[in-house]
Design an enzyme around this catalytic site. Structure first.
Site, mmCIF file in Angstrom:
data_model
loop_
_atom_site.group_PDB
_atom_site.id
_atom_site.type_symbol
_atom_site.label_atom_id
_atom_site.label_comp_id
_atom_site.label_asym_id
_atom_site.label_seq_id
_atom_site.Cartn_x
_atom_site.Cartn_y
_atom_site.Cartn_z
ATOM 1 C CG ASP A 32 -2.068 1.051 1.002
ATOM 2 O OD1 ASP A 32 -1.853 2.123 1.060
ATOM 3 O OD2 ASP A 32 -3.293 0.337 1.078
ATOM 4 C CG ASN A 88 -12.599 -0.879 4.442
ATOM 5 O OD1 ASN A 88 -12.652 -1.287 5.388
ATOM 6 N ND2 ASN A 88 -11.514 0.248 4.262
ATOM 7 C CD GLN A 95 -15.017 -0.500 -1.964
ATOM 8 O OE1 GLN A 95 -16.211 -0.720 -1.630
ATOM 9 N NE2 GLN A 95 -14.555 -1.169 -2.824
ATOM 10 C CG HIS A 101 -8.835 -3.377 -1.808
ATOM 11 N ND1 HIS A 101 -9.836 -2.402 -2.705
ATOM 12 C CD2 HIS A 101 -8.687 -2.710 -0.766
ATOM 13 C CE1 HIS A 101 -10.091 -1.263 -1.992
ATOM 14 N NE2 HIS A 101 -9.526 -1.465 -0.570
ATOM 15 C CG HIS A 103 -6.651 -2.865 3.523
ATOM 16 N ND1 HIS A 103 -5.939 -1.673 3.148
ATOM 17 C CD2 HIS A 103 -8.058 -2.544 3.243
ATOM 18 C CE1 HIS A 103 -6.849 -0.983 2.765
ATOM 19 N NE2 HIS A 103 -8.132 -1.284 2.529
HETATM 20 P P1 AMP Z 1 -9.838 1.390 0.755
HETATM 21 O O1 AMP Z 1 -9.793 2.547 1.664
HETATM 22 O O2 AMP Z 1 -10.397 0.220 1.692
HETATM 23 O O3 AMP Z 1 -10.459 1.354 -0.720
HETATM 24 O O4 AMP Z 1 -8.236 1.010 0.611
HETATM 25 C C1 AMP Z 1 -7.737 1.535 -0.612
HETATM 26 C C2 AMP Z 1 -6.144 1.491 -0.330
HETATM 27 O O5 AMP Z 1 -5.571 1.615 -1.682
HETATM 28 C C3 AMP Z 1 -5.713 2.619 0.664
HETATM 29 O O6 AMP Z 1 -4.980 2.114 1.628
HETATM 30 C C4 AMP Z 1 -4.687 3.409 -0.425
HETATM 31 O O7 AMP Z 1 -3.517 3.984 0.410
HETATM 32 C C5 AMP Z 1 -4.262 2.433 -1.361
HETATM 33 N N1 AMP Z 1 -3.769 2.823 -2.717
HETATM 34 C C6 AMP Z 1 -4.521 3.719 -3.627
HETATM 35 N N2 AMP Z 1 -3.915 3.776 -4.716
HETATM 36 C C7 AMP Z 1 -2.792 3.268 -4.460
HETATM 37 C C8 AMP Z 1 -1.520 2.712 -5.416
HETATM 38 N N3 AMP Z 1 -1.655 3.425 -6.707
HETATM 39 N N4 AMP Z 1 -0.762 2.029 -5.047
HETATM 40 C C9 AMP Z 1 -0.776 1.294 -3.661
HETATM 41 N N5 AMP Z 1 -1.723 1.507 -2.850
HETATM 42 C C10 AMP Z 1 -2.840 2.325 -3.291
#
Ligand code: AMP
Ligand code: ZN
Length: 137
Positions: A32, A88, A95, A101, A103
């Site tokens: 992440d 999420n 989300q 995805h 975590h």
């Molecule tokens: P969520 O809030 O559960 O949708 O999680 C999305 C996650 O994706 C967050 O923890 C972000 O930090 C991560 N994220 C978003 N864009 C990227 C990216 N390009 N590379 C790696 N992680 C990302």
């Protein structure tokens, strides 16, 4: 089955580079960009599913087995003290990327990840009424 302008479709399918720690025909697991703790990783199917409700059953099973295996390996490599699996669904639930995805979050004593919630209160009657509602098909 990737979706235009979906960042995780692009990452999962290698169109955008990522710090990948695992890849197979169905999934990519990468670090992440904004980690809650050291080693925070995201397990992402290569096919686009918006959330848990959309996710294919077979991929769902595979995702959990893979998460279990990687969590074990990460725990050993990082020597963490605990581990959160989080997922999420929907903006209200936190989300921000609308491609399913999981975590994978290693936890360390005293870390600042802050994954917690305020505990509510419910009476046994309320719980029983709710359980009855949720048992209904
Ligand atoms: P969520 O809030 O559960 O949708 O999680 C999305 C996650 O994706 C967050 O923890 C972000 O930090 C991560 N994220 C978003 N864009 C990227 C990216 N390009 N590379 C790696 N992680 C990302
Ligand atoms: Zn996608």
């Amino acid at each position: 089955m990737s979706k235009n302008n979906c960042i995780f479709c692009k990452i999962a399918n290698g169109e955008i580079p990522s710090s990948t720690l695992y890849e197979d025909e169905d999934f990519r697991v990468f670090l992440d960009l904004n980690p809650a703790a050291r080693g925070h990783a995201l397990l992402v199917p290569k096919k686009h599913f918006e959330n848990l409700f959309e996710l294919d059953d077979e991929l769902c099973k595979k995702a959990m087995v893979l998460a279990k295996r990687l969590a074990g390996q990460m725990k050993e490599a990082l020597d963490c003290d605990g581990f959160n699996l989080m997922q999420n669904n929907g903006e209200t639930a936190g989300q921000t990327v609308f491609h399913f995805h999981l975590h994978l979050i290693p936890r360390y004593k005293g870390d600042m990840a802050g994954i917690t919630w305020n505990q509510g209160k419910a009476s046994p009657e309320e719980l029983e009424e709710l359980a009855a509602l949720l048992r209904k098909k």
